[in-house]
Scaffold this active site. Sequence first.
Site, short mmCIF file in Angstrom:
data_model
loop_
_atom_site.label_atom_id
_atom_site.label_comp_id
_atom_site.label_asym_id
_atom_site.label_seq_id
_atom_site.Cartn_x
_atom_site.Cartn_y
_atom_site.Cartn_z
N GLU A 85 -9.32 6.78 9.05
CA GLU A 85 -8.47 6.23 9.07
C GLU A 85 -7.83 6.41 10.49
OE1 GLU A 85 -8.74 2.82 9.11
OE2 GLU A 85 -9.67 2.26 7.00
N LYS A 92 -1.61 2.47 8.13
CA LYS A 92 -0.68 0.87 8.12
C LYS A 92 -0.77 0.66 6.01
CE LYS A 92 1.02 -3.49 9.57
NZ LYS A 92 0.52 -4.36 11.20
N CYS A 137 -1.60 -8.71 17.55
CA CYS A 137 -2.43 -9.30 15.68
C CYS A 137 -2.45 -11.04 15.74
CB CYS A 137 -1.09 -8.70 14.68
SG CYS A 137 -2.17 -8.74 12.85
N CYS A 155 -3.63 -11.60 8.67
CA CYS A 155 -4.01 -10.83 10.71
C CYS A 155 -5.02 -11.44 10.56
CB CYS A 155 -3.33 -9.70 10.37
SG CYS A 155 -1.83 -9.08 9.23
N CYS A 166 -1.01 -12.42 13.26
CA CYS A 166 -0.79 -13.30 12.21
C CYS A 166 1.18 -14.30 11.97
CB CYS A 166 0.11 -12.43 11.51
SG CYS A 166 0.91 -10.79 11.25
N TYR A 193 14.32 0.11 14.60
CA TYR A 193 15.46 -1.01 15.14
C TYR A 193 16.43 0.24 15.01
CZ TYR A 193 11.52 -3.56 13.76
OH TYR A 193 10.28 -4.80 12.67
N LYS A 201 2.71 3.95 9.58
CA LYS A 201 3.72 2.59 9.20
C LYS A 201 4.02 2.54 7.43
CE LYS A 201 4.97 -2.21 10.18
NZ LYS A 201 4.40 -3.12 11.00
N ARG A 257 8.82 -9.73 8.10
CA ARG A 257 8.30 -11.02 7.91
C ARG A 257 8.98 -12.26 8.10
NH1 ARG A 257 3.88 -9.16 2.69
NH2 ARG A 257 3.08 -7.67 4.92
N ARG A 284 -1.98 -8.98 1.71
CA ARG A 284 -2.50 -8.28 2.72
C ARG A 284 -3.23 -6.98 2.17
NH1 ARG A 284 1.77 -9.91 6.04
NH2 ARG A 284 0.87 -11.13 8.02
N SER A 320 11.70 -2.28 8.91
CA SER A 320 12.05 -3.66 9.28
C SER A 320 12.73 -2.84 7.34
CB SER A 320 11.80 -4.64 8.66
OG SER A 320 10.66 -5.13 7.59
#
Length: 327
Positions: free
Chosen positions: A235, A197, A121, A131, A123, A315, A250, A207, A219, A276
């Site tokens: 998609e 997404k 990406c 992005c 961004c 994570y 996501k 972020r 976004r 996250s």
Amino acid sequence: MNTLFHRGRRLRQSPQLRDLVRETAPLLAEDLVMPCFVVETATSRFRKEIPSMPGQFQLSPVELEKLVETVPRLAAVLLFGIPAGKDDRASGAYAENGIVQQAVRRLKARRPDLLVITDVCLCEYMSHGHCGVLSPDGRIQNDATLPLIAQTAVSHAQAGADMVAPSDMMDGRVAAIRGALDAEGFTQTPILSYAVKYASAFYGPFREAAHSAPSCGDRKSYQMDPGNAREALIEARADIAEGADALIVKPAGPYADILYRVRRAVDVPLCAYQVSGEYAMLRAAGLKGWIDEKSAMLESLLGLKRAGADMIITYCAEALLRQKLAR
Ligand SMILES: [Zn+2]
């Protein structure tokens, strides 16, 4: 006595019976992809905890290498780069010696068996944090972004990435990347596309971690509306038609219904990205002693497998692998 009710408890009487009839296998180490934030820094021993993601760190390439060597049974990582500088062409994203490219070379040299996936990406590398390429009137320019995304993917492959994962949500980027990779001889580099997404509030801690918050606007003109489910199938199919080898949904937990629908609609491998904010909630409640954190982590990931995920970016990977909670 002839009972008129279902005796579901019959098959729950013992651990052996429960194991025998379980529908979804327990989490495996090879199901997990560990996301990592690698920082371009003058200090080779840089390691900084991300305040909103306790237990997650921004790491210099040297520290990243140390981390992957100490996590038992770690099979795959997903790399995000934090460059020293940003500009309005995201030149750090596709620089030959960019931070992700450096990290990939280092990891593949030391751990050739580790599957290194790169997030593709712009961004983190854009001065404005979007992005894609921004026009003077503040719009994201889809088609002008594609060559930069494709160039980024090629530079990751040249550095030795095993798989590239475009997350920008520009239309046509999978085809652009496939074409560019093939033209450079990387016909065997798979594309793990962030096909589905959503524009989610659960990305907040990321972020902060990746220094990638957009400086203006949001976004929503490229990420999906959380109210849409059928669009996810459009998609997903579009990315497969463009050449994606596997797809990401996501965020994960709040979108398990989407994962399930996509699973039923397509046959390629599916990946759930537990983001996250999902991690931050589990950790915050765990740190307060309000839930049994490790059990809740395992249950959240099992739910994603049950919904249809073949693999999970999370994570939680490091903690679960260190405690041998994934087999
Ligand atoms: Zn991005």
